[in-house]
Design a protein around this motif. Structure first.
Motif, short mmCIF file in Angstrom:
data_model
loop_
_atom_site.label_atom_id
_atom_site.label_comp_id
_atom_site.label_asym_id
_atom_site.label_seq_id
_atom_site.Cartn_x
_atom_site.Cartn_y
_atom_site.Cartn_z
N SER A 176 79.96 96.11 55.02
CA SER A 176 81.11 95.56 55.74
C SER A 176 80.67 94.68 56.90
O SER A 176 81.25 93.62 57.15
N VAL A 177 79.61 95.12 57.60
CA VAL A 177 79.11 94.35 58.74
C VAL A 177 78.52 93.02 58.27
O VAL A 177 78.80 91.96 58.86
N ILE A 178 77.73 93.06 57.18
CA ILE A 178 77.10 91.83 56.68
C ILE A 178 78.16 90.83 56.19
O ILE A 178 78.17 89.66 56.57
N LEU A 179 79.08 91.33 55.33
CA LEU A 179 80.10 90.46 54.76
C LEU A 179 81.19 90.09 55.77
O LEU A 179 81.94 89.15 55.56
N GLY A 180 81.27 90.85 56.86
CA GLY A 180 82.24 90.52 57.91
C GLY A 180 81.63 89.70 59.03
O GLY A 180 82.31 88.85 59.63
N PHE A 181 80.34 89.91 59.31
CA PHE A 181 79.68 89.22 60.41
C PHE A 181 79.55 87.72 60.15
O PHE A 181 79.75 86.91 61.05
N VAL A 182 79.23 87.37 58.92
CA VAL A 182 79.02 85.95 58.59
C VAL A 182 80.30 85.14 58.78
O VAL A 182 80.28 84.10 59.45
#
Length: 282
Positions: free
Chosen positions: A170-176
């Protein structure tokens, strides 16, 4: 609220597709966002209405996984499309002469396909993690839609690693996407501040005011709901927080984009005039 969200977003799609003056990258992304909002709210609200009518809060295993998959897919689509719309505003304000070349129809379609790919990837990754240990015929959850964190709470096994993996994805796909939005608006604000006249600054900022409002409301309610899930021990408060970004946000988006948007307002008037003329001929 659900009917308003459906009708409002369908009207945006109808207006954009029927008026050639709105066949631009910004309104193309807006129509796709409206379509994603329809899917986003339709994965949760109809089932909630059935549950209220039947007084049953149980959901099947297949139904839970299907709902979670669609919810994650359309939620990620919203996330990605808001980022693309921020990039569109960045190019329009910071590089206006290059705008027709950069934001050509082919590139816009590629961006939408990329958002679909990453949304599917997000949904599949979440489901593959859940399928490793969770299996039940039916279950009752303290919310009106299935979510990975709630399914983990129902498991008797240790889910620390799975929870960690879910949050990492979630962090990776949300951070970008969030980084893209922040970077775009940093560049936009920097360019607007360099404009000498106040009227010029106001005109430039008005072109991205609606998008900025939608971004703030979407991420504000989303963070409120997920942060609230760790703070609120009352399921009623959790449901209220979830309603804000699953129902209220898709409902308000058409109003935010249409009320202060002259292009949309003019197109709505033209569409209304055509309907009146058609009825007169009949």
């Amino acid at each position: 609220m659900y009917l308003i969200a459906m009708l409002g977003n369908l009207l945006i799609i109808l207006v954009v597709s029927s008026d050639r003056h709105l066949h631009t990258p910004m309104y193309f992304f807006l129509s796709i966002l409206s379509l994603a909002d329809i899917g986003f709210t339709s994965t949760t609200v109809p089932i909630m209405l059935v549950d209220i009518q039947t007084q049953s809060t149980a959901i099947s295993y297949a139904g839970c996984l299907t709902q979670m998959s669609l919810f994650l897919f359309f939620g990620c689509m919203d996330d990605m499309l808001l980022t693309m719309m921020a990039y569109d505003r960045f190019v329009a304000i910071c590089h206006p002469l290059h705008y027709p070349v950069r934001m050509n129809p082919r590139f816009c379609r590629i961006l939408v396909l990329v958002s679909v790919f990453f949304s599917l990837l997000d949904s599949l990754l979440h489901n593959s993690i859940i399928l490793q240990f969770a299996c039940f015929k039916s279950v009752e959850i303290p919310n009106y839609f299935c979510d990975a964190s709630q399914i983990f709470k129902l498991s008797c096994s240790d889910t620390f690693r799975n929870n960690l993996l879910i949050y990492l994805i979630s962090v990776i796909l949300g951070f970008v996407p969030v980084s893209g939005i922040l970077l775009s608006y940093y560049k936009i604000i920097s360019s607007i501040l360099k404009i000498p006249s106040q009227s010029g600054r106001h005109k430039a900022f008005s072109t991205c005011g609606a998008h900025l409002s939608v971004v703030c409301f979407f991420y504000g309610t989303l963070l409120g709901a997920y942060c609230g899930s760790t703070v609120f021990h009352c399921s009623r408060k959790l449901v209220v927080a979830s309603v804000m970004y699953t129902v209220v946000s898709p409902m308000l988006n058409p109003f935010i984009y249409s009320l202060r948007n002259r292009d949309i307002t003019r197109s709505l008037k033209r569409l209304h005039s055509r309907i009146i003329k058609t009825q007169g001929l009949e």
